[in-house]
Design a protein around this motif. Structure first.
Motif, short mmCIF file in Angstrom:
data_model
loop_
_atom_site.label_atom_id
_atom_site.label_comp_id
_atom_site.label_asym_id
_atom_site.label_seq_id
_atom_site.Cartn_x
_atom_site.Cartn_y
_atom_site.Cartn_z
N GLN A 1 6.18 -23.70 32.75
CA GLN A 1 5.19 -23.26 31.78
C GLN A 1 5.68 -23.59 30.38
OE1 GLN A 1 2.43 -21.97 32.88
NE2 GLN A 1 1.41 -21.11 31.07
N VAL A 2 4.81 -24.22 29.60
CA VAL A 2 5.16 -24.61 28.23
C VAL A 2 4.11 -24.05 27.28
CG1 VAL A 2 5.37 -26.55 26.65
CG2 VAL A 2 6.34 -26.71 28.94
N GLN A 3 4.57 -23.60 26.13
CA GLN A 3 3.67 -23.12 25.09
C GLN A 3 3.94 -23.85 23.80
OE1 GLN A 3 4.11 -18.78 24.81
NE2 GLN A 3 1.94 -18.64 25.26
N LEU A 4 2.86 -24.19 23.08
CA LEU A 4 2.94 -24.72 21.74
C LEU A 4 2.26 -23.71 20.82
CD1 LEU A 4 1.98 -28.49 22.25
CD2 LEU A 4 4.25 -27.49 22.07
N VAL A 5 2.99 -23.27 19.81
CA VAL A 5 2.45 -22.27 18.91
C VAL A 5 2.49 -22.80 17.48
CG1 VAL A 5 2.68 -19.93 18.01
CG2 VAL A 5 3.19 -20.40 20.42
N GLU A 6 1.30 -22.94 16.88
CA GLU A 6 1.18 -23.43 15.51
C GLU A 6 1.21 -22.27 14.53
OE1 GLU A 6 -1.94 -26.22 17.68
OE2 GLU A 6 -1.50 -24.07 17.65
N ALA B 1 7.52 -25.57 20.30
CA ALA B 1 7.35 -25.63 21.76
C ALA B 1 8.39 -24.77 22.43
CB ALA B 1 7.47 -27.07 22.24
N SER B 2 7.96 -24.06 23.46
CA SER B 2 8.89 -23.21 24.20
C SER B 2 8.55 -23.24 25.68
CB SER B 2 8.84 -21.77 23.67
OG SER B 2 7.55 -21.23 23.86
N GLY B 3 9.50 -22.84 26.49
CA GLY B 3 9.28 -22.80 27.93
C GLY B 3 10.30 -23.65 28.67
N SER B 4 9.88 -24.11 29.83
CA SER B 4 10.79 -24.87 30.71
C SER B 4 10.80 -26.35 30.31
CB SER B 4 10.35 -24.71 32.16
OG SER B 4 10.27 -23.35 32.53
N ILE B 5 11.39 -26.62 29.16
CA ILE B 5 11.35 -27.96 28.58
C ILE B 5 12.62 -28.73 28.92
CG2 ILE B 5 11.24 -29.29 26.44
CD1 ILE B 5 9.66 -26.91 25.26
N PHE B 6 12.43 -29.93 29.45
CA PHE B 6 13.56 -30.84 29.63
C PHE B 6 13.68 -31.77 28.42
CE2 PHE B 6 16.77 -33.29 31.54
CZ PHE B 6 16.47 -34.64 31.38
N SER B 7 12.56 -32.37 28.05
CA SER B 7 12.54 -33.22 26.86
C SER B 7 11.11 -33.34 26.34
CB SER B 7 13.11 -34.60 27.15
OG SER B 7 12.27 -35.31 28.04
N ILE B 8 11.02 -33.71 25.08
CA ILE B 8 9.71 -33.91 24.44
C ILE B 8 9.64 -35.32 23.91
CG2 ILE B 8 8.08 -33.12 22.70
CD1 ILE B 8 9.44 -30.40 22.76
N SER C 1 10.21 -27.96 35.66
CA SER C 1 9.52 -27.56 36.90
C SER C 1 8.81 -28.72 37.55
CB SER C 1 8.52 -26.44 36.60
OG SER C 1 7.59 -26.87 35.61
N SER C 2 8.25 -29.62 36.74
CA SER C 2 7.49 -30.73 37.32
C SER C 2 8.20 -32.06 37.26
CB SER C 2 6.14 -30.87 36.60
OG SER C 2 6.35 -31.35 35.29
N TRP C 3 9.10 -32.23 36.28
CA TRP C 3 9.81 -33.49 36.05
C TRP C 3 8.85 -34.66 35.87
CZ3 TRP C 3 14.50 -32.67 34.53
CH2 TRP C 3 15.18 -31.55 35.02
N THR C 4 7.68 -34.36 35.34
CA THR C 4 6.73 -35.39 34.96
C THR C 4 6.26 -35.10 33.54
OG1 THR C 4 4.86 -34.13 35.85
CG2 THR C 4 5.89 -35.72 37.34
#
Length: 121
Positions: free
Chosen positions: A1-6, A24-31, A103-106
């Protein structure tokens, strides 16, 4: 789950400045690319500016020389410094990012909820 908060929107007079932030927050590997879009009433959503993970930027012609996009990779945050604002910049501004999650690696495109920018004449 990822969230973007402006944050950072508001009301400003023509010629003024605002700085938008999007975290951005959550289960982030890279952006990968992070972008700012905007949508004015009755108009289609349009790309305002984008920045890649390596720092390359692009801008809509209407904001070149007035807006600056930047990012802090350590904070997973993108910024939009808006100077010399015009009434036609009035819109809801949305943050957008291509994120690889643990979580998805996509790559999935995520959107923030939007922040209102109103420029009075």
């Amino acid at each position: 789950q990822v969230q973007l908060v402006e944050s950072g929107g508001g009301l400003v007079q023509a010629g003024g400045s605002l700085r938008l932030s999007c975290a951005a927050s959550g289960s982030i590997f890279s952006i990968n690319t992070m972008n700012w879009y905007r949508q004015a009433p009755g108009k289609q959503r349009e790309l305002v500016a984008g920045v890649t993970s390596s720092g390359s930027t692009n801008y809509a012609d209407s904001v070149k020389g007035r807006f600056t996009i930047s990012r802090d990779n350590a904070k997973n945050t993108v910024y939009l410094q808006m100077n010399s604002l015009k009434p036609e910049d009035t819109a809801v501004y949305y943050c957008n990012a291509d994120i690889i999650t643990t979580s998805s690696w996509t790559i999935r495109q995520s959107w923030g909820q939007g922040t209102q920018v109103t420029v009075s004449s």
